[in-house]
Design a protein around this motif. Structure first.
Motif, short mmCIF file in Angstrom:
data_model
loop_
_atom_site.label_atom_id
_atom_site.label_comp_id
_atom_site.label_asym_id
_atom_site.label_seq_id
_atom_site.Cartn_x
_atom_site.Cartn_y
_atom_site.Cartn_z
N ALA A 73 0.85 -1.18 0.00
CA ALA A 73 0.00 0.00 0.00
C ALA A 73 0.89 1.24 0.00
N ASP A 74 0.46 2.27 -0.66
CA ASP A 74 1.26 3.50 -0.76
C ASP A 74 1.64 4.02 0.62
N SER A 75 0.74 3.86 1.57
CA SER A 75 0.96 4.42 2.91
C SER A 75 2.07 3.72 3.68
N VAL A 76 2.49 2.53 3.24
CA VAL A 76 3.52 1.79 3.99
C VAL A 76 4.78 1.55 3.16
N LYS A 77 4.79 1.96 1.92
CA LYS A 77 5.97 1.73 1.06
C LYS A 77 7.21 2.33 1.68
N GLY A 78 8.28 1.54 1.68
CA GLY A 78 9.55 2.01 2.22
C GLY A 78 9.67 1.83 3.73
N ARG A 79 8.57 1.47 4.38
CA ARG A 79 8.60 1.29 5.84
C ARG A 79 8.31 -0.15 6.26
N PHE A 80 7.46 -0.84 5.52
CA PHE A 80 7.07 -2.21 5.86
C PHE A 80 7.68 -3.20 4.87
#
Length: 110
Positions: A55-62
């Motif tokens: 999901a765009d909201s978690v890209k790069g973090r999850f």
């Protein structure tokens, strides 16, 4: 009987990290793509990640990963934000209605 058991949730401050685990019994794990979903209060359940899709909201973090020897799928969550607060579930992709487990609560404080 196939079961999914999620664990690893908890209370964490913004910017912190958590790693969720999902143990999958039965033959489901070896023959299906697995994903993580979440449901925040008052919102619909949404797909967080499945394989290389995020999901765009978690890209790069999850980051999702799996250990085939342990029938386990993981979700590494870094740089957590208050808006990540939700109950997190694992399931196949697409999800099977009868496989939803109890989920694991993730709460991120600001």
């Amino acid at each position: 009987q196939v079961q999914l058991v999620e664990s690893g949730g908890g209370l964490v401050q913004a910017g912190g990290s958590l790693r969720l685990s999902c143990v999958v019994s039965g033959s489901i794990f070896s023959s299906n793509a697995m994903g993580w979903y979440r449901q925040a209060p008052g919102k619909q359940r949404e797909l967080v990640t499945a394989s290389t899709i995020y999901a765009d909201s978690v890209k790069g973090r999850f980051t999702i990963s799996r250990d085939n020897a342990k029938n386990t799928v993981y979700l590494q969550m870094n740089s957590l934000k208050p808006e990540d607060t939700a109950v997190y579930y694992c399931n196949t992709v697409p999800p099977r209605v009868g496989l939803w487990g109890q989920g694991t609560q993730v709460t991120v404080s600001s």
